[in-house]
Scaffold this motif. Structure first.
Motif, PDB file in Angstrom:
ATOM      1  N   CYS A 119      48.952   1.707  20.486  1.00 48.45           N
ATOM      2  CA  CYS A 119      47.734   2.459  20.820  1.00 48.45           C
ATOM      3  C   CYS A 119      46.759   1.519  21.516  1.00 48.45           C
ATOM      4  O   CYS A 119      46.606   0.360  21.130  1.00 48.45           O
ATOM      5  CB  CYS A 119      47.105   3.117  19.595  1.00 48.45           C
ATOM      6  N   ASN A 120      46.096   2.032  22.544  1.00 49.26           N
ATOM      7  CA  ASN A 120      45.288   1.171  23.420  1.00 49.26           C
ATOM      8  C   ASN A 120      43.818   1.557  23.497  1.00 49.26           C
ATOM      9  O   ASN A 120      43.053   0.958  24.244  1.00 49.26           O
ATOM     10  CB  ASN A 120      45.876   1.188  24.836  1.00 49.26           C
ATOM     11  N   THR A 121      43.416   2.570  22.745  1.00 53.73           N
ATOM     12  CA  THR A 121      42.006   2.974  22.699  1.00 53.73           C
ATOM     13  C   THR A 121      41.649   3.290  21.252  1.00 53.73           C
ATOM     14  O   THR A 121      42.523   3.580  20.431  1.00 53.73           O
ATOM     15  CB  THR A 121      41.739   4.234  23.543  1.00 53.73           C
ATOM     16  N   VAL A 122      40.371   3.279  20.946  1.00 57.24           N
ATOM     17  CA  VAL A 122      39.932   3.651  19.604  1.00 57.24           C
ATOM     18  C   VAL A 122      40.372   5.080  19.296  1.00 57.24           C
ATOM     19  O   VAL A 122      40.829   5.393  18.193  1.00 57.24           O
ATOM     20  CB  VAL A 122      38.408   3.496  19.463  1.00 57.24           C
ATOM     21  N   ALA A 123      40.262   5.971  20.295  1.00 60.76           N
ATOM     22  CA  ALA A 123      40.628   7.372  20.076  1.00 60.76           C
ATOM     23  C   ALA A 123      42.111   7.518  19.756  1.00 60.76           C
ATOM     24  O   ALA A 123      42.486   8.237  18.819  1.00 60.76           O
ATOM     25  CB  ALA A 123      40.269   8.199  21.306  1.00 60.76           C
ATOM     26  N   SER A 124      42.976   6.866  20.520  1.00 62.78           N
ATOM     27  CA  SER A 124      44.414   7.003  20.265  1.00 62.78           C
ATOM     28  C   SER A 124      44.816   6.313  18.968  1.00 62.78           C
ATOM     29  O   SER A 124      45.699   6.787  18.252  1.00 62.78           O
ATOM     30  CB  SER A 124      45.232   6.462  21.449  1.00 62.78           C
ATOM     31  N   CYS A 125      44.164   5.203  18.630  1.00 66.02           N
ATOM     32  CA  CYS A 125      44.458   4.533  17.362  1.00 66.02           C
ATOM     33  C   CYS A 125      43.955   5.358  16.176  1.00 66.02           C
ATOM     34  O   CYS A 125      44.586   5.379  15.112  1.00 66.02           O
ATOM     35  CB  CYS A 125      43.826   3.145  17.336  1.00 66.02           C
ATOM     36  N   ALA A 126      42.814   6.043  16.343  1.00 64.41           N
ATOM     37  CA  ALA A 126      42.290   6.903  15.283  1.00 64.41           C
ATOM     38  C   ALA A 126      43.230   8.072  15.033  1.00 64.41           C
ATOM     39  O   ALA A 126      43.435   8.485  13.880  1.00 64.41           O
ATOM     40  CB  ALA A 126      40.900   7.405  15.646  1.00 64.41           C
ATOM     41  N   TRP A 127      43.816   8.613  16.094  1.00 62.66           N
ATOM     42  CA  TRP A 127      44.807   9.676  15.916  1.00 62.66           C
ATOM     43  C   TRP A 127      46.051   9.123  15.233  1.00 62.66           C
ATOM     44  O   TRP A 127      46.605   9.742  14.312  1.00 62.66           O
ATOM     45  CB  TRP A 127      45.179  10.270  17.272  1.00 62.66           C
ATOM     46  N   ARG A 128      46.460   7.941  15.619  1.00 62.42           N
ATOM     47  CA  ARG A 128      47.662   7.321  15.082  1.00 62.42           C
ATOM     48  C   ARG A 128      47.532   7.010  13.592  1.00 62.42           C
ATOM     49  O   ARG A 128      48.514   7.065  12.847  1.00 62.42           O
ATOM     50  CB  ARG A 128      47.937   6.032  15.875  1.00 62.42           C
ATOM     51  N   LYS A 129      46.322   6.686  13.139  1.00 57.57           N
ATOM     52  CA  LYS A 129      46.163   6.315  11.731  1.00 57.57           C
ATOM     53  C   LYS A 129      46.359   7.506  10.799  1.00 57.57           C
ATOM     54  O   LYS A 129      46.428   7.327   9.577  1.00 57.57           O
ATOM     55  CB  LYS A 129      44.795   5.666  11.493  1.00 57.57           C
ATOM     56  N   TYR A 168      55.884  -0.132  10.431  1.00 57.98           N
ATOM     57  CA  TYR A 168      54.988  -0.496  11.538  1.00 57.98           C
ATOM     58  C   TYR A 168      53.756   0.392  11.482  1.00 57.98           C
ATOM     59  O   TYR A 168      53.836   1.595  11.685  1.00 57.98           O
ATOM     60  CB  TYR A 168      55.768  -0.292  12.838  1.00 57.98           C
ATOM     61  N   CYS A 169      52.592  -0.206  11.208  1.00 61.63           N
ATOM     62  CA  CYS A 169      51.394   0.631  11.054  1.00 61.63           C
ATOM     63  C   CYS A 169      50.138   0.030  11.666  1.00 61.63           C
ATOM     64  O   CYS A 169      49.027   0.378  11.278  1.00 61.63           O
ATOM     65  CB  CYS A 169      51.153   0.933   9.570  1.00 61.63           C
ATOM     66  N   ASP A 170      50.302  -0.882  12.644  1.00 59.67           N
ATOM     67  CA  ASP A 170      49.104  -1.465  13.271  1.00 59.67           C
ATOM     68  C   ASP A 170      48.925  -1.078  14.727  1.00 59.67           C
ATOM     69  O   ASP A 170      47.843  -1.197  15.271  1.00 59.67           O
ATOM     70  CB  ASP A 170      49.131  -2.996  13.152  1.00 59.67           C
ATOM     71  N   GLY A 171      49.990  -0.640  15.402  1.00 53.63           N
ATOM     72  CA  GLY A 171      49.871  -0.196  16.788  1.00 53.63           C
ATOM     73  C   GLY A 171      49.790  -1.293  17.820  1.00 53.63           C
ATOM     74  O   GLY A 171      49.436  -1.042  18.974  1.00 53.63           O
ATOM     75  N   ALA A 172      50.128  -2.552  17.437  1.00 54.75           N
ATOM     76  CA  ALA A 172      50.118  -3.644  18.416  1.00 54.75           C
ATOM     77  C   ALA A 172      51.239  -4.636  18.131  1.00 54.75           C
ATOM     78  O   ALA A 172      51.069  -5.841  18.289  1.00 54.75           O
ATOM     79  CB  ALA A 172      48.765  -4.356  18.419  1.00 54.75           C
ATOM     80  N   SER A 173      52.375  -4.144  17.700  1.00 50.58           N
ATOM     81  CA  SER A 173      53.546  -4.986  17.424  1.00 50.58           C
ATOM     82  C   SER A 173      53.225  -6.141  16.468  1.00 50.58           C
ATOM     83  O   SER A 173      53.606  -7.284  16.686  1.00 50.58           O
ATOM     84  CB  SER A 173      54.153  -5.517  18.729  1.00 50.58           C
ATOM     85  N   TYR A 268      49.164  -2.597  28.482  1.00 46.50           N
ATOM     86  CA  TYR A 268      49.238  -3.771  27.609  1.00 46.50           C
ATOM     87  C   TYR A 268      47.920  -4.538  27.597  1.00 46.50           C
ATOM     88  O   TYR A 268      47.514  -5.084  26.565  1.00 46.50           O
ATOM     89  CB  TYR A 268      50.371  -4.684  28.062  1.00 46.50           C
ATOM     90  N   SER A 269      47.248  -4.589  28.735  1.00 54.67           N
ATOM     91  CA  SER A 269      45.952  -5.255  28.791  1.00 54.67           C
ATOM     92  C   SER A 269      44.971  -4.599  27.838  1.00 54.67           C
ATOM     93  O   SER A 269      44.234  -5.267  27.101  1.00 54.67           O
ATOM     94  CB  SER A 269      45.412  -5.229  30.222  1.00 54.67           C
ATOM     95  N   ASP A 270      44.974  -3.270  27.815  1.00 56.48           N
ATOM     96  CA  ASP A 270      44.099  -2.532  26.895  1.00 56.48           C
ATOM     97  C   ASP A 270      44.449  -2.822  25.440  1.00 56.48           C
ATOM     98  O   ASP A 270      43.570  -3.019  24.600  1.00 56.48           O
ATOM     99  CB  ASP A 270      44.212  -1.026  27.153  1.00 56.48           C
ATOM    100  N   VAL A 271      45.749  -2.832  25.124  1.00 56.30           N
ATOM    101  CA  VAL A 271      46.190  -3.094  23.747  1.00 56.30           C
ATOM    102  C   VAL A 271      45.762  -4.481  23.290  1.00 56.30           C
ATOM    103  O   VAL A 271      45.193  -4.655  22.205  1.00 56.30           O
ATOM    104  CB  VAL A 271      47.729  -2.947  23.632  1.00 56.30           C
TER     105      VAL A 271
END
Length: 438
Positions: A119-129, A168-173, A268-271
């Motif tokens: 996930c590369n944005t706060v919004a996409s990471c918030a959905w992912r959580k 895997y639960c952090d979204g950045a490998s 990847y730059s965003d992540v």
């Protein structure tokens, strides 16, 4: 020795939409920018669950179950992880699954990192959580099949090893490292590096520290995590131990898409910047180039000292769909049929795919000439092959020179022979024709 808290989660309260609905999430836009790959991990997760628990639809029309209740392994929460700030995106404890080894494998360990995009944005990471890819509260049992099977006929070299699947639960490998708990007003944790450290410490305390042999592997984003942490994994183990690493479908290319845009590089730059992953990347690499470039495998492998094996398709369907031909670069939908099934590609599209294959082989050229490295690069339209029984070692498995992935990996790990198997270009390999996912 192995006492840990094991739990079985109730079914997630999240809705379970059909696969068609999940795919609609793969490309979404916010402020004019696309976020493709964040949701793609969930597509892979849904595919894994369905193909494991429903069945494997083979080209012959027959159906073979891939797992049974006896293959399921309970979830284990990492002790004291929260006190260390080692938490998933939502603040829950990280977790893993453990099946103890037996017999001659009692002091050998296979540790695998789950995949599932980024996930590369706060919004996409918030959905992912709110999914199992960001919260252990939503995780359940997982099947141990393929490379993790305890059936010697399906897994001849590693069947009796201690086996661990890291969730895997952090979204950045497993590379995120941000102290703050709040991002743009949203409470979210980017603590992948701490998760890695906490899980390694726990595994060492329950037997990994005494390993005679240890093998770190990972699929997709977990394959990338394997590359990032490979040397650290070896450094934590006894010098007398035989330690090696394997990245399955984790060799993501730094290539422009069909429209000439650097979609993956931008992503990847965003992540890396959002999740503070720079601190987990190789220092020599980031001293020479922009940190996000050091998130690409072709840069990471230049600095890995631990023996490494690469399993990858030259026509990885995930990379074709998200790196080479993202939806934003195909406005007329000319590639829809091709991306669903490689047999539906026209001659011009096949020519472009052959160029993508050559780019992968060029990126792997350094490993091809390394005496310690191994590889299995086939021509199947597939993504991740070690965790599935049908692709790891079965009568229907993809083969190169009549060897399955299990044959090749086992030969390499135990130094039985040098293994650098590179398949001929599509469509030459008949064992791939049953390996099509649409």
């Amino acid at each position: 020795m192995f006492s840990s808290l094991q739990i079985r989660r109730p079914p997630s309260s999240l809705p379970n939409p059909p696969l068609r609905s999940i795919f609609s999430l793969v490309w979404w836009r916010r402020s004019g920018k696309e976020f493709a790959i964040a949701a793609a991990g969930v597509v892979i997760l849904v595919f894994i669950v369905r193909s494991t628990f429903d069945s494997w639809q083979e080209g012959s029309g027959s159906t073979r179950p891939m797992g049974s209740d006896s293959d399921l392994v309970e979830l284990t929460l990492v002790r004291n992880a929260k006190a260390r700030g080692a938490v998933c995106l939502d603040g829950s404890s990280p977790a893993y699954h453990l099946r103890k080894g037996f017999g001659s494998g009692s002091d050998s360990w296979l540790v695998h990192i789950e995949g599932g995009g980024w996930c590369n944005t706060v919004a996409s990471c918030a959905w992912r959580k709110m999914t199992p890819l960001g919260s252990s509260d939503r995780m359940d049992q997982v099947p141990f099949i393929g490379m993790f099977s305890s059936d010697q006929s399906q897994n001849p070299d590693f069947f009796n090893w201690n086996k661990v699947k890291i969730r895997y639960c952090d979204g950045a490998s497993l590379s995120g490292n941000v102290e703050s708990e709040v991002q743009n007003g949203t409470k979210i944790f980017f603590r992948g590096q701490r998760i890695w450290d906490a899980i390694m410490d726990e595994l060492l305390s329950i037997g990994l520290a005494n390993a005679r042999q240890a093998f770190l592997s990972g699929c997709s984003a977990g394959g990338l995590a394997t590359l990032i942490h490979c040397d650290d994994f070896q450094a934590r183990l006894p010098k007398s131990a035989a330690v090696k690493c394997l990245a399955d479908a984790g060799f993501f290319l730094d290539e422009k898409d069909i429209a000439g845009k650097s979609t993956m590089q931008s992503f990847y730059s965003d992540v890396v910047h959002l999740q503070g992953a720079k601190k987990s990347l190789n220092k020599d690499c980031i001293s020479q180039m922009e940190p996000s470039q050091c998130f690409f495998p072709q840069q990471i492998v230049k600095n890995i000292k631990t023996p490494l094996f690469i399993v990858n398709s030259a026509y990885d369907f995930w990379q074709i769909k998200n790196i080479l031909v993202p939806e934003s670069s195909d406005p007329n939908h000319d590639w829809v049929t091709c991306k669903q099934n490689i047999h539906g590609c026209n001659s011009k599209q096949i020519e472009i795919l052959q160029g993508f294959r050559i780019a992968l082989l060029n990126a792997l050229s350094g490993l091809e000439h390394s005496k310690d490295a191994g590889m299995f690069i086939n021509s199947c339209f597939i993504h991740c092959q070690t965790w599935m029984a049908n692709t790891w070692h079965s009568l229907d498995s993809p083969r190169i020179k009549n060897k399955t992935i299990a044959d090749t990996v086992g030969n390499w790990f135990f130094n039985r022979r040098v293994e650098k198997e590179i398949d001929c270009p599509y469509p030459c390999n008949p064992t791939c024709f049953k390996m099509v996912f649409d």
